[in-house]
Design an enzyme around this catalytic site. Structure first.
Site, PDB file in Angstrom:
ATOM      1  N   ASN A 181       0.831  -1.203   0.000  1.00 56.72           N
ATOM      2  CA  ASN A 181       0.000   0.000   0.000  1.00 56.72           C
ATOM      3  C   ASN A 181       0.867   1.254   0.000  1.00 56.72           C
ATOM      4  O   ASN A 181       2.021   1.206   0.432  1.00 56.72           O
ATOM      5  CB  ASN A 181      -0.917   0.003   1.231  1.00 56.72           C
ATOM      6  N   CYS A 203      -5.770  -6.991  -3.402  1.00 58.74           N
ATOM      7  CA  CYS A 203      -6.314  -6.647  -2.091  1.00 58.74           C
ATOM      8  C   CYS A 203      -7.506  -7.560  -1.827  1.00 58.74           C
ATOM      9  O   CYS A 203      -8.246  -7.907  -2.755  1.00 58.74           O
ATOM     10  CB  CYS A 203      -6.745  -5.184  -2.075  1.00 58.74           C
ATOM     11  N   HIS A 204      -7.711  -7.926  -0.577  1.00 58.89           N
ATOM     12  CA  HIS A 204      -8.787  -8.872  -0.245  1.00 58.89           C
ATOM     13  C   HIS A 204     -10.076  -8.183   0.183  1.00 58.89           C
ATOM     14  O   HIS A 204     -10.992  -8.821   0.668  1.00 58.89           O
ATOM     15  CB  HIS A 204      -8.322  -9.824   0.857  1.00 58.89           C
ATOM     16  N   HIS A 233     -10.090   0.018  -1.900  1.00 58.02           N
ATOM     17  CA  HIS A 233     -10.611   0.420  -0.592  1.00 58.02           C
ATOM     18  C   HIS A 233     -11.817   1.345  -0.694  1.00 58.02           C
ATOM     19  O   HIS A 233     -12.380   1.724   0.327  1.00 58.02           O
ATOM     20  CB  HIS A 233      -9.540   1.098   0.279  1.00 58.02           C
ATOM     21  N   ARG A 300     -20.067   8.858  17.632  1.00 62.45           N
ATOM     22  CA  ARG A 300     -21.244   8.147  17.121  1.00 62.45           C
ATOM     23  C   ARG A 300     -20.857   6.892  16.360  1.00 62.45           C
ATOM     24  O   ARG A 300     -21.497   5.840  16.498  1.00 62.45           O
ATOM     25  CB  ARG A 300     -22.047   9.076  16.193  1.00 62.45           C
TER      26      ARG A 300
END
Length: 468
Positions: A181, A203-204, A233, A300
């Site tokens: 990355n 990437c998984h 991502h 939150r």
């Protein structure tokens, strides 16, 4: 949880390969399986290397492959070699394993190169968090976009250029399978700066997103079909079906019933954008301006600021545990993975067709993202190589977010390829989370401080401190 080593990601929508000028090209005829050579660059990432080797050596056709391991750290390299020999023994395989401090020796005549290098290691990662934190800039993972991703890319690019030059000279037909990355920036840089065309970023995140959503709903993963596309991502689950019916209505019901689900960034984004993003909430929060800047949103959505520092510590502990176990003659259990590199290698060598998700240049694959982008799309893999799927247009709101992500990465790559340090600052100004948190003068000050902190790892032309 893992599938059988090398199994096709269950239920992926069969792709229509886009066979124009993507990264596939014409692959030379596969060698006899015992002659296949697989080089690991950054093999000192021992735990990750172990998982990949466990999958590779579970294939009978790869059991006698030549495995070369390279790292610049002698201790980690020796640990990786010991782990590889243990895995081969457990798997009943007989590969030819060699370890090399010299990268070119490891690459010589390779068919596949797996890159897992982390330039600067833990110290550089801690710097990526510590310096921005002094400015009040929050990060959770910091390895893909944001200020952490920008500087991780800049210190990785010199290694990628040197690696690309070596591959072009000693194994020009090899497939470079990149795990390092920031994925999209690294693949973009490799394809622009090195001229290599057989480059795929792996990437998984798509696989595990669908796997975990199925688990949430109690739906067997093996019975679903899915299609995702976007950028690494920040791809989007465009279709997710069982027996031809969308599973999104069931997800909506689950979210409506469980207020805790609504306290996840990914769920919040899905409810507003209509498509589920393919990376964790921790990652996803860093690619948009809406969450980390606000104390109320951090609370939150239960965002773990600085979470990656804990992961760094855990990775170091896992390495030390592995090293100690091997030294004591009590190696750890051999565990496979669901990573794509072993599946790709097996498919190209044997001609077994599979669908995987890859990060490749956007050569007509996603209509409403720039041609300069690196996109994540399904790819058919067989003896012809990795053949990406043309997806068409993304939903406009999803593409709009992706374009901001792509623009940041483009400026980082331009900083390196054009030798222009101003583009580092431009990238940080465009980056959504950085721009939301800091006024522009502070962004430039932050970049100056990070340039100073990482100077020895940056290309000389990018070490300038510019001020305002």
């Amino acid at each position: 949880m893992t599938d059988a080593p090398g199994s096709t990601p269950a239920g992926t929508v069969p792709p229509t390969p886009h066979r124009s000028d993507g990264p596939a090209g014409t692959t030379r005829p596969a060698r006899a399986s015992g002659e296949v050579k697989i080089a690991f660059v950054g093999a000192g990432s021992v735990v990750f290397t172990q998982g990949l080797l466990a999958d590779l050596l579970a294939f009978p056709e790869l059991a006698r492959a030549r495995i070369t391991l390279h790292d610049i750290d002698p201790e980690r390299l020796a640990t990786a070699e010991a782990a590889a020999r243990h895995i081969a023994s457990v798997r009943g395989a007989a590969p030819k394993i060699t370890a090399h401090l010299d990268r070119r020796a490891a690459l010589e005549d390779a068919d596949f190169v797996i890159n897992t290098v982390q330039v600067g290691m833990d110290e550089a990662t801690r710097t990526d968090f510590a310096v921005p934190a002094r400015y009040g800039l929050r990060q959770t993972i910091g390895d893909t976009l944001g200020i952490g991703g920008i500087f991780r890319a800049l210190r990785t690019f010199p290694l990628l250029r040197a690696l690309g030059e070596d591959i072009a000279e000693v194994c020009p037909d090899a497939w470079l399978l990149n795990y390092t990355n920031p994925m999209a920036m690294n693949v973009m840089y490799l394809t622009r700066a090195t001229g290599l065309r057989r480059v795929v970023g792996l990437c998984h995140s798509v696989y595990w997103t669908v796997h975990d959503l199925c688990e949430l709903l109690g739906v067997p993963f093996e019975e679903v079909s899915y299609l995702a596309a976007g950028v690494n991502h920040q791809a989007w689950l465009l279709r997710w079906e069982r027996a031809g019916r969308s599973l999104y209505p069931l997800l909506d019901e689950a979210i409506a019933k469980d207020p805790q689900l609504r306290r996840r960034v990914r769920v919040d984004m899905y409810r507003r954008l209509g498509h589920y993003p393919t990376e964790t909430s921790e990652h996803s929060s860093e690619y948009v301006p809406w969450y980390l800047r606000h104390d109320s949103e951090v609370a939150r959505l239960r965002l773990p600021v600085g979470a990656y520092l804990d992961i760094v510590q855990e990775n170091t502990a896992a390495y030390e545990k592995t090293r100690a176990a091997l030294a004591a003659g009590t190696p750890l259990p051999v565990e496979g993975t669901t990573e794509y590199a072993p599946q790709i290698i097996h498919s190209i060598v044997t001609g077994t067709p599979r669908t995987v998700y890859g990060n490749v240049p956007n050569r007509g694959l996603v209509d409403n993202l720039p041609a300069s982008a690196v996109v994540e799309v399904p790819c058919l893999v067989d003896s012809l190589g990795v053949q990406p799927t043309r997806v068409g247009a993304l939903p406009p709101q999803c593409a709009a977010l992706n374009r901001t992500y792509v623009s940041t990465g483009d400026l980082v790559v331009r900083a390196a390829t054009e030798g222009d340090p101003r583009h580092i600052r431009h990238a940080a100004m465009i980056d959504p989370a950085t721009a939301a948190a800091l006024p522009v003068e502070r962004i430039w000050d932050l970049c100056d401080d990070l340039v100073r902190a990482h100077a020895d790892l940056l290309p000389p032309e990018l070490r300038a401190v510019l001020g305002h």
